[in-house]
Scaffold this motif. Structure first.
Motif, mmCIF file in Angstrom:
data_model
loop_
_atom_site.group_PDB
_atom_site.id
_atom_site.type_symbol
_atom_site.label_atom_id
_atom_site.label_comp_id
_atom_site.label_asym_id
_atom_site.label_seq_id
_atom_site.Cartn_x
_atom_site.Cartn_y
_atom_site.Cartn_z
ATOM 1 N N PHE A 121 0.826 -1.211 0.000
ATOM 2 C CA PHE A 121 0.000 0.000 0.000
ATOM 3 C C PHE A 121 0.857 1.256 0.000
ATOM 4 N N ARG A 122 1.845 1.309 0.871
ATOM 5 C CA ARG A 122 2.650 2.523 1.011
ATOM 6 C C ARG A 122 3.330 2.895 -0.313
ATOM 7 N N GLU A 123 3.834 1.907 -1.035
ATOM 8 C CA GLU A 123 4.472 2.176 -2.328
ATOM 9 C C GLU A 123 3.481 2.800 -3.304
ATOM 10 N N ALA A 124 2.287 2.227 -3.397
ATOM 11 C CA ALA A 124 1.263 2.748 -4.306
ATOM 12 C C ALA A 124 0.829 4.151 -3.886
ATOM 13 N N PHE A 125 0.635 4.350 -2.588
ATOM 14 C CA PHE A 125 0.156 5.643 -2.103
ATOM 15 C C PHE A 125 1.220 6.729 -2.265
ATOM 16 N N LEU A 126 2.465 6.421 -1.993
ATOM 17 C CA LEU A 126 3.530 7.414 -2.159
ATOM 18 C C LEU A 126 3.667 7.834 -3.624
ATOM 19 N N GLU A 127 3.436 6.912 -4.527
ATOM 20 C CA GLU A 127 3.468 7.245 -5.955
ATOM 21 C C GLU A 127 2.376 8.261 -6.291
#
Length: 180
Positions: A86-92
């Protein structure tokens, strides 16, 4: 000092970027409302924030996106079959939103630099006052009626800032990589 025109312009630039980049799908709704926490953002509403910085010679803008990694937010940003954390997708997504703001601001400030996103605990929000910002605005963002985010714009000026942003032009971009 940040003029009233510049404050309104930062608001319009944020709203345009948020509408364009925060929804996971272009057909999704994105409701943005100014909140009462503009003076002291409420850290009790969310547990984490993503901080991005756009800096120039005359000012520094912090885009702070408040989030909880709850089921509604996870399901909104991680579609079926998405194996990314999730964090990777959200930071993008956060980076794309800040990048859209950066692109608009480049029209008025040709010397901008943008940071990579970093995550902090939301308890740091009350300390924004220590930066002595000329502008501190907080928003609530609701995506497709399910995912809820917060956003704070904090602008610190090192010189007088006065501009009127025209955000009416529609520019289609698809995630270009910008190198500094």
């Amino acid at each position: 000092m940040i003029s009233d025109h510049a404050k309104e312009s930062f608001d319009r630039i944020f709203r345009k970027a948020a509408h364009a980049r925060l929804p996971a799908d272009g057909a999704d709704t994105c409701e943005i409302a100014l909140t009462e926490e503009a003076v002291t953002p409420d850290a009790s509403r969310t547990s984490q924030v993503v901080v991005l910085t756009i800096s120039s010679i005359v000012c520094r803008l912090l885009l702070i996106l408040h989030f909880d990694e709850d089921d509604a937010t996870r399901q909104y940003y991680l579609k079926e079959g998405d194996e990314r954390p999730f964090r990777e997708a959200f930071l993008e997504i956060c980076n794309l939103c800040c990048g859209a703001m950066n692109q608009e601001l480049l029209r008025y400030f040709p010397d901008l630099g943008m940071s990579t996103p970093y995550v902090l605990n939301a308890r740091c929000l009350p300390y924004l006052q220590e930066l002595e910002p000329g502008l501190l605005s907080s928003y609530s963002v609701t995506l497709n009626g399910t995912a809820r985010l917060g956003a704070t714009i904090c602008v610190c000026a090192h010189a007088p800032v006065d501009f009127v942003a025209d955000v009416s032009a529609i520019e289609e971009t698809s995630g270009e990589l910008e190198l500094f």
